[in-house]
Design an enzyme around this catalytic site. Structure first.
Site, PDB file in Angstrom:
ATOM      1  N   LYS A  48       8.950  42.397   6.617  1.00 31.85           N
ATOM      2  CA  LYS A  48       9.219  43.823   6.811  1.00 31.85           C
ATOM      3  C   LYS A  48       8.343  44.397   7.942  1.00 31.85           C
ATOM      4  CE  LYS A  48      11.551  43.039   2.993  1.00 31.85           C
ATOM      5  NZ  LYS A  48      12.740  42.241   3.074  1.00 31.85           N
TER       6      LYS A  48
ATOM      7  N   ASP B  77       1.509  44.907  -4.269  1.00 32.40           N
ATOM      8  CA  ASP B  77       2.505  44.670  -3.225  1.00 32.40           C
ATOM      9  C   ASP B  77       2.467  45.890  -2.296  1.00 32.40           C
ATOM     10  OD1 ASP B  77       4.801  44.526  -1.641  1.00 32.40           O
ATOM     11  OD2 ASP B  77       5.953  43.475  -3.175  1.00 32.40           O
TER      12      ASP B  77
ATOM     13  N   TYR C 141      10.430  45.409  -6.709  1.00 34.68           N
ATOM     14  CA  TYR C 141      11.485  44.688  -5.984  1.00 34.68           C
ATOM     15  C   TYR C 141      12.229  43.764  -6.963  1.00 34.68           C
ATOM     16  CZ  TYR C 141      13.587  41.145  -3.025  1.00 34.68           C
ATOM     17  OH  TYR C 141      14.465  40.257  -2.461  1.00 34.68           O
TER      18      TYR C 141
ATOM     19  N   ARG D 158       2.247  21.427   7.347  1.00 39.86           N
ATOM     20  CA  ARG D 158       2.405  22.047   6.021  1.00 39.86           C
ATOM     21  C   ARG D 158       1.047  22.475   5.464  1.00 39.86           C
ATOM     22  NH1 ARG D 158       1.768  19.802   1.298  1.00 39.86           N
ATOM     23  NH2 ARG D 158       2.413  17.726   1.900  1.00 39.86           N
TER      24      ARG D 158
HETATM   25  C1  LIG Z   1       8.586  45.308  -1.850  1.00 34.23           C
HETATM   26  C2  LIG Z   1       9.047  43.906  -1.599  1.00 34.23           C
HETATM   27  N1  LIG Z   1       8.260  42.893  -1.990  1.00 34.23           N
HETATM   28  C3  LIG Z   1       8.631  41.611  -1.799  1.00 34.23           C
HETATM   29  C4  LIG Z   1       9.840  41.286  -1.219  1.00 34.23           C
HETATM   30  C5  LIG Z   1      10.232  39.844  -1.017  1.00 34.23           C
HETATM   31  O1  LIG Z   1      10.026  39.495   0.327  1.00 34.23           O
HETATM   32  P1  LIG Z   1      10.838  38.365   1.118  1.00 34.23           P
HETATM   33  O2  LIG Z   1      12.249  38.823   1.213  1.00 34.23           O
HETATM   34  O3  LIG Z   1      10.140  38.259   2.427  1.00 34.23           O
HETATM   35  O4  LIG Z   1      10.727  37.119   0.306  1.00 34.23           O
HETATM   36  C6  LIG Z   1      10.690  42.322  -0.790  1.00 34.23           C
HETATM   37  C7  LIG Z   1      11.980  42.006  -0.155  1.00 34.23           C
HETATM   38  O5  LIG Z   1      12.792  42.871   0.113  1.00 34.23           O
HETATM   39  C8  LIG Z   1      10.278  43.660  -0.983  1.00 34.23           C
HETATM   40  O6  LIG Z   1      11.055  44.690  -0.606  1.00 34.23           O
END
Ligand SMILES: Cc1ncc(COP(=O)(O)O)c(C=O)c1O
Length: 409
Positions: A223, A198, A124, A71
């Site tokens: 992703k 992001d 998101y 961890r």
């Molecule tokens: C632009 C974006 N940021 C953050 C996230 C969150 O990521 P995770 O699903 O890996 O927790 C997503 C999820 O779809 C996303 O599309």
């Protein structure tokens, strides 16, 4: 815990960085250390490892730091972290259990009750839910701003509050709206705040936020970085001291990915540019096809931006390529979109994005139900919107599939 720094182009570094075969019985590829804990040779060594793990790197210096417990850290995180730092032109990177794990770790590390965070909309759904919900309940003031906001608009939003963070998702999920990272950085400079970007949608192949003034660039590594829809992870890249603080948070709250997730992510980064380039080439062709289609009213794709359109100048300045996320409006609404989605054969009907396979979804109905309809409308998410994550398949097969499905609308 890798001390290795990149010296070559990221394409070169992402094949080898963070792994020294001589330290692993000559194994060309990193072995997977699927263990929860590590044995100390002596009690004295155990004491030293604990002192090092919880001390800053400035105190530890060049001493050989050992592993304690997975961890806290494990040998399978270092290759992915070093390779990602090379891609983002960052001093360091840390990986997490998921994109939300990375985002939560950043917010908990750098915000305190009474601080103000401005965040871009669209963003998101999970992020905006966290901003409006849990984070506010902990006393952090969170205010959204639209992608067209000028620095004066943002300054006005700050008012007398203590601006601590400007959080920007660009391009934004799912409409590809862009925000100027340099504007966020200028505002942050005025208030001694941090800029967090992001960078999930473009990946560091097409956008390097730190070069434009961001302090931290984060990802849902689930992703493009993972790229095969077979892992869930997150990542944050930035300055050495910030990443060190984030690692301490990761120890404390347990947002540390498993050894096998770290391993998979390091492996996936080897092919990042190959995958993203093929996906982008396919998306460019698909966006052009959709734009001409009689059943499609509007296509949101960075590669279609024209001079004079919102985002065009930012795109030219900030992005190195248009990426592989396309969203488009079908003439009609939810029934037409569902008819289209149900008729697809190659493109799979699923949420998530960035994998080798093409995926389609309907953001209006396939996003957290916590996002109100009015909020969705205000950011361009309507019942007629489809989001496509374009994969690496043969592009003419993909076009045939989309064309056939549109004919059923
Ligand atoms: C632009 C974006 N940021 C953050 C996230 C969150 O990521 P995770 O699903 O890996 O927790 C997503 C999820 O779809 C996303 O599309």
């Amino acid at each position: 815990m890798s001390d290795e720094k990149s010296r070559y182009q990221p394409d070169t570094e992402s094949v080898t960085l963070g792994h020294e075969a001589a330290n692993h019985l000559g194994s060309l590829k990193p072995p997977i250390y699927e263990t929860s804990t590590f044995v100390f040779e002596t009690a004295e060594e155990g004491k030293r490892f604990f002192q090092q793990a919880y001390a800053s790197s400035a105190v530890v210096g060049d001493e050989d730091v050992g592993y304690i417990y997975s961890r806290l850290d494990s040998p399978n995180l270092a290759p992915a972290e070093a390779r990602l730092a090379a891609w983002e032109e960052a001093e360091d990177a840390a990986i997490f259990t998921s994109g939300m794990g990375a985002i939560t770790s950043v917010l908990l590390t750098f915000l305190r009750p009474g601080d103000l965070v401005l965040y871009s909309m669209p963003t998101y759904g999970g992020t905006s839910t966290l901003m409006k919900g849990l984070l506010s309940e902990f006393g952090v003031i969170t205010r959204p701003f639209r992608s067209g906001a000028s620095i004066e608009d943002l300054d006005e939003l700050v008012g007398d509050e203590d601006l601590t963070m400007v959080y920007v998702e660009t391009p934004a999920n799912p409409t590809n709206e862009l925000f100027d990272i340099a504007t966020a950085a200028e505002l942050a400079d005025r208030h001694e705040a941090r800029v967090v970007v992001d960078n999930t949608f473009l990946s560091p192949v097409w956008q390097k936020p730190l070069v434009h003034g961001a302090d931290l660039s984060l990802h849902s590594a689930t992703k493009y970085l993972g790229g095969h829809s077979d892992l869930t992870a997150g990542a944050v890249c930035g300055g050495g001291l910030d990443i060190e603080r984030l690692r301490q948070t990761r120890y404390e709250i347990g947002t540390t990915p498993s050894p096998s997730t770290g391993w998979l992510l390091g492996r996936s980064l080897e092919t990042l540019r190959l995958r993203v380039t093929q996906q982008t080439n396919n998306a460019t062709r698909i966006a052009a096809f959709l734009q001409e289609h009689e059943k499609v009213s509007k296509v949101n794709y960075l590669g279609l931006l024209e001079p004079g359109e919102a985002g065009f100048e930012i795109y030219k300045r900030q992005c190195l390529g248009p990426g592989a996320m396309v969203s488009f409006h079908i003439i009609g609404g939810e029934p037409e979109c569902f008819a289209f989605l149900d008729a697809l054969e190659i493109v799979r009907l699923a949420t998530s994005l960035g994998g080798t396979e093409s995926l389609a979804c309907h953001p209006w109905t396939m996003s957290p139900p916590t996002v109100p309809d009015a909020d969705k409308h205000s950011i361009g998410v309507t019942p007629a919107l489809i989001r496509l994550s374009v994969g690496i398949e043969d592009v003419s097969d993909l076009v045939t599939d989309l064309d056939r499905a549109l004919s059923r609308v």
